[in-house]
Design a protein around this motif. Structure first.
Motif, short mmCIF file in Angstrom:
data_model
loop_
_atom_site.label_atom_id
_atom_site.label_comp_id
_atom_site.label_asym_id
_atom_site.label_seq_id
_atom_site.Cartn_x
_atom_site.Cartn_y
_atom_site.Cartn_z
N ARG A 74 5.02 -12.45 -1.01
CA ARG A 74 4.64 -11.94 -2.32
C ARG A 74 5.82 -11.99 -3.28
O ARG A 74 5.67 -12.30 -4.45
CB ARG A 74 4.15 -10.50 -2.22
CG ARG A 74 2.75 -10.39 -1.74
CD ARG A 74 2.26 -8.98 -1.93
NE ARG A 74 1.06 -8.80 -1.16
CZ ARG A 74 0.69 -7.70 -0.58
NH1 ARG A 74 1.44 -6.62 -0.68
NH2 ARG A 74 -0.41 -7.63 0.10
N PHE A 75 7.01 -11.66 -2.79
CA PHE A 75 8.22 -11.68 -3.61
C PHE A 75 8.45 -13.10 -4.13
O PHE A 75 8.66 -13.30 -5.32
CB PHE A 75 9.41 -11.21 -2.77
CG PHE A 75 10.74 -11.49 -3.38
CD1 PHE A 75 11.19 -10.77 -4.48
CD2 PHE A 75 11.56 -12.48 -2.87
CE1 PHE A 75 12.41 -11.03 -5.05
CE2 PHE A 75 12.78 -12.74 -3.43
CZ PHE A 75 13.22 -12.01 -4.52
N SER A 76 8.37 -14.09 -3.26
CA SER A 76 8.57 -15.48 -3.67
C SER A 76 7.50 -15.92 -4.66
O SER A 76 7.79 -16.59 -5.64
CB SER A 76 8.54 -16.41 -2.45
OG SER A 76 9.59 -16.08 -1.58
N ILE A 126 9.66 -5.08 -5.04
CA ILE A 126 8.91 -5.88 -4.07
C ILE A 126 7.65 -5.14 -3.63
O ILE A 126 6.57 -5.73 -3.56
CB ILE A 126 9.78 -6.26 -2.86
CG1 ILE A 126 10.95 -7.12 -3.33
CG2 ILE A 126 8.95 -6.99 -1.81
CD1 ILE A 126 12.00 -7.35 -2.27
N LYS A 127 7.77 -3.86 -3.35
CA LYS A 127 6.64 -3.06 -2.88
C LYS A 127 5.48 -3.07 -3.87
O LYS A 127 4.33 -3.15 -3.48
CB LYS A 127 7.09 -1.62 -2.60
CG LYS A 127 6.00 -0.73 -2.07
CD LYS A 127 6.52 0.66 -1.79
CE LYS A 127 5.41 1.55 -1.30
NZ LYS A 127 5.90 2.92 -1.08
N LEU A 143 13.65 -6.04 -9.50
CA LEU A 143 12.50 -6.53 -8.75
C LEU A 143 12.01 -5.42 -7.84
O LEU A 143 12.77 -4.90 -7.02
CB LEU A 143 12.87 -7.76 -7.93
CG LEU A 143 11.74 -8.33 -7.08
CD1 LEU A 143 10.60 -8.83 -7.97
CD2 LEU A 143 12.24 -9.45 -6.20
N ASN A 197 5.09 -5.33 -6.40
CA ASN A 197 4.89 -6.67 -6.97
C ASN A 197 5.17 -6.70 -8.48
O ASN A 197 4.34 -7.11 -9.28
CB ASN A 197 3.46 -7.17 -6.72
CG ASN A 197 3.17 -7.38 -5.28
OD1 ASN A 197 4.04 -7.78 -4.52
ND2 ASN A 197 1.95 -7.09 -4.87
N MET A 249 5.44 -9.63 2.96
CA MET A 249 5.99 -9.04 1.75
C MET A 249 6.95 -10.01 1.07
O MET A 249 6.97 -10.11 -0.13
CB MET A 249 6.70 -7.73 2.10
CG MET A 249 7.13 -7.00 0.85
SD MET A 249 7.80 -5.36 1.09
CE MET A 249 6.52 -4.55 1.96
N LEU A 250 7.74 -10.73 1.86
CA LEU A 250 8.65 -11.71 1.28
C LEU A 250 7.86 -12.82 0.59
O LEU A 250 8.29 -13.34 -0.44
CB LEU A 250 9.57 -12.28 2.36
CG LEU A 250 10.72 -13.14 1.87
CD1 LEU A 250 11.54 -12.38 0.83
CD2 LEU A 250 11.61 -13.55 3.02
#
Length: 180
Positions: A4-6, A45-46, A43, A48, A1-2
Protein backbone atom coordinates in the motif's frame (compact mmCIF):
# COMPACT_ATOMS: atom_id res chain seq x y z
CA UNK A 1 1.20 -2.81 4.18
CA UNK A 2 4.42 -2.05 2.32
CA UNK A 3 2.53 -2.71 -0.92
CA UNK A 4 0.00 0.00 0.00
CA UNK A 5 2.87 2.36 0.84
CA UNK A 6 4.47 1.80 -2.57
CA UNK A 7 1.13 2.17 -4.33
CA UNK A 8 0.36 5.38 -2.45
CA UNK A 9 3.69 6.90 -3.39
CA UNK A 10 3.44 5.87 -7.02
CA UNK A 11 -0.14 7.05 -7.30
CA UNK A 12 0.85 10.40 -5.84
CA UNK A 13 2.05 11.22 -9.33
CA UNK A 14 -1.59 11.16 -10.46
CA UNK A 15 -2.03 14.68 -9.05
CA UNK A 16 -0.10 15.88 -12.08
CA UNK A 17 -2.66 14.24 -14.37
CA UNK A 18 -5.47 16.49 -13.18
CA UNK A 19 -4.79 19.40 -15.53
CA UNK A 20 -4.24 17.02 -18.45
CA UNK A 21 -7.65 15.47 -18.04
CA UNK A 22 -9.28 18.80 -17.28
CA UNK A 23 -7.99 20.58 -20.33
CA UNK A 24 -7.52 17.58 -22.65
CA UNK A 25 -4.30 19.13 -23.88
CA UNK A 26 -0.76 19.53 -22.61
CA UNK A 27 -0.26 15.79 -22.98
CA UNK A 28 3.41 16.23 -23.85
CA UNK A 29 4.02 17.39 -20.26
CA UNK A 30 3.16 13.96 -18.91
CA UNK A 31 5.98 12.22 -20.70
CA UNK A 32 8.38 14.50 -18.78
CA UNK A 33 9.86 13.62 -15.38
CA UNK A 34 7.97 15.03 -12.39
CA UNK A 35 9.74 16.90 -9.60
CA UNK A 36 8.02 17.38 -6.23
CA UNK A 37 9.48 19.72 -3.62
CA UNK A 38 8.38 20.66 -0.11
CA UNK A 39 9.96 21.64 3.16
CA UNK A 40 8.38 18.68 4.95
CA UNK A 41 6.91 15.29 4.04
CA UNK A 42 4.91 12.98 6.27
CA UNK A 43 3.79 9.48 5.30
CA UNK A 44 1.15 7.74 7.42
CA UNK A 45 1.40 4.13 6.24
CA UNK A 46 -1.34 2.85 8.56
CA UNK A 47 -3.88 5.36 7.25
CA UNK A 48 -2.67 5.42 3.60
CA UNK A 49 -1.96 9.15 3.62
CA UNK A 50 0.90 11.25 2.29
CA UNK A 51 1.16 14.91 3.36
CA UNK A 52 3.58 17.47 1.93
CA UNK A 53 3.78 20.87 3.64
CA UNK A 54 5.51 24.21 3.46
CA UNK A 55 6.04 25.61 -0.02
CA UNK A 56 4.90 22.57 -2.02
CA UNK A 57 5.93 22.79 -5.69
CA UNK A 58 5.19 20.20 -8.38
CA UNK A 59 6.75 20.58 -11.84
CA UNK A 60 6.23 18.38 -14.86
CA UNK A 61 6.98 19.89 -18.24
CA UNK A 62 5.07 23.19 -18.37
CA UNK A 63 2.78 22.11 -15.53
CA UNK A 64 3.33 23.95 -12.26
CA UNK A 65 1.34 23.39 -9.05
CA UNK A 66 2.00 25.44 -5.91
CA UNK A 67 0.37 24.88 -2.52
CA UNK A 68 1.01 25.34 1.16
CA UNK A 69 -0.10 21.75 1.80
CA UNK A 70 -0.83 18.73 -0.38
CA UNK A 71 -2.46 15.53 0.85
CA UNK A 72 -2.87 12.29 -1.10
CA UNK A 73 -5.04 9.63 0.51
CA UNK A 74 -6.53 6.24 -0.26
CA UNK A 75 -9.43 4.30 1.22
CA UNK A 76 -8.54 1.30 3.37
CA UNK A 77 -8.83 -1.29 0.58
CA UNK A 78 -7.52 0.88 -2.26
CA UNK A 79 -4.24 0.04 -3.94
CA UNK A 80 -3.57 3.67 -4.86
CA UNK A 81 -4.50 7.16 -3.74
CA UNK A 82 -7.92 8.29 -4.94
CA UNK A 83 -8.24 11.77 -3.42
CA UNK A 84 -5.76 14.62 -3.75
CA UNK A 85 -6.17 17.92 -1.88
CA UNK A 86 -3.97 20.97 -2.46
CA UNK A 87 -4.48 23.88 -0.06
CA UNK A 88 -3.03 27.36 -0.05
CA UNK A 89 -3.70 31.05 0.02
CA UNK A 90 -4.31 30.32 -2.81
CA UNK A 91 -3.27 26.92 -4.17
CA UNK A 92 -2.51 27.35 -7.87
CA UNK A 93 -1.80 25.44 -11.03
CA UNK A 94 -0.79 26.56 -14.46
CA UNK A 95 0.01 24.75 -17.68
CA UNK A 96 0.87 25.69 -21.23
CA UNK A 97 -1.39 23.71 -23.54
CA UNK A 98 -0.31 22.06 -26.78
CA UNK A 99 -1.78 24.95 -28.79
CA UNK A 100 0.35 27.48 -26.86
CA UNK A 101 -2.50 28.82 -24.71
CA UNK A 102 -1.97 28.92 -20.96
CA UNK A 103 -4.51 27.74 -18.40
CA UNK A 104 -4.44 29.02 -14.82
CA UNK A 105 -6.53 28.02 -11.81
CA UNK A 106 -6.48 29.03 -8.18
CA UNK A 107 -8.53 28.43 -5.05
CA UNK A 108 -8.04 28.05 -1.34
CA UNK A 109 -8.55 24.33 -1.89
CA UNK A 110 -8.21 22.23 -5.05
CA UNK A 111 -9.55 18.68 -4.66
CA UNK A 112 -9.32 15.90 -7.26
CA UNK A 113 -11.53 12.84 -6.81
CA UNK A 114 -9.88 10.29 -9.09
CA UNK A 115 -12.57 7.58 -8.96
CA UNK A 116 -15.31 10.13 -9.72
CA UNK A 117 -13.22 11.96 -12.34
CA UNK A 118 -14.10 15.27 -10.67
CA UNK A 119 -12.10 18.38 -9.81
CA UNK A 120 -13.34 20.89 -7.22
CA UNK A 121 -11.93 24.38 -6.73
CA UNK A 122 -13.31 25.88 -3.51
CA UNK A 123 -12.86 29.13 -1.67
CA UNK A 124 -12.22 32.13 -3.92
CA UNK A 125 -12.07 29.80 -6.94
CA UNK A 126 -10.99 31.08 -10.34
CA UNK A 127 -10.10 29.41 -13.62
CA UNK A 128 -8.86 31.27 -16.70
CA UNK A 129 -7.58 30.71 -20.19
CA UNK A 130 -6.24 33.62 -22.17
CA UNK A 131 -8.20 36.72 -21.20
CA UNK A 132 -11.42 34.84 -20.33
CA UNK A 133 -12.14 33.63 -16.80
CA UNK A 134 -14.74 32.27 -14.38
CA UNK A 135 -14.83 32.76 -10.64
CA UNK A 136 -17.07 31.76 -7.75
CA UNK A 137 -17.03 30.14 -4.35
CA UNK A 138 -17.06 26.64 -5.84
CA UNK A 139 -16.12 25.51 -9.34
CA UNK A 140 -16.71 21.83 -10.15
CA UNK A 141 -15.32 20.24 -13.28
CA UNK A 142 -16.69 16.84 -14.32
CA UNK A 143 -13.83 15.39 -16.33
CA UNK A 144 -15.89 12.60 -17.88
CA UNK A 145 -18.78 14.82 -19.04
CA UNK A 146 -16.50 17.81 -19.72
CA UNK A 147 -18.81 20.20 -17.83
CA UNK A 148 -18.01 23.07 -15.48
CA UNK A 149 -20.39 24.29 -12.79
CA UNK A 150 -19.66 27.46 -10.82
CA UNK A 151 -21.71 28.44 -7.76
CA UNK A 152 -21.77 31.27 -5.26
CA UNK A 153 -22.02 30.93 -1.49
CA UNK A 154 -25.62 32.12 -1.58
CA UNK A 155 -24.86 35.25 0.42
CA UNK A 156 -26.40 38.48 -0.85
CA UNK A 157 -23.23 39.93 -2.39
CA UNK A 158 -21.82 36.60 -3.59
CA UNK A 159 -22.08 36.01 -7.32
CA UNK A 160 -20.55 33.82 -10.02
CA UNK A 161 -18.66 35.96 -12.51
CA UNK A 162 -17.61 34.91 -16.01
CA UNK A 163 -15.67 37.26 -18.23
CA UNK A 164 -15.44 36.70 -21.98
CA UNK A 165 -12.95 38.98 -23.69
CA UNK A 166 -13.41 39.37 -27.44
CA UNK A 167 -10.46 39.13 -29.78
CA UNK A 168 -8.93 42.45 -30.70
CA UNK A 169 -9.68 43.62 -34.24
CA UNK A 170 -6.75 43.66 -36.61
CA UNK A 171 -6.21 46.32 -39.27
CA UNK A 172 -7.25 43.88 -42.03
CA UNK A 173 -10.52 43.06 -40.20
CA UNK A 174 -11.35 46.75 -39.80
CA UNK A 175 -10.74 47.44 -43.51
CA UNK A 176 -12.96 44.50 -44.53
CA UNK A 177 -15.75 45.76 -42.26
CA UNK A 178 -15.52 49.29 -43.71
CA UNK A 179 -16.01 48.10 -47.30
CA UNK A 180 -19.51 46.56 -47.65
Amino acid sequence: MLKRFSSLLSSFTLIALVPCAVMAQGKSDFSQPMEVESSQEELDIKNNRLVLTDNVIIRQGSLLIRADRLEASASENAEQADTFVAEGTPATYSQTLDDGNKINAEANKITYFQSEQRLELSGKARISQGSSSSSGDLITYDLDKQTITATSSGEEDSRVITIFTPKAKTDSNEKNNENP
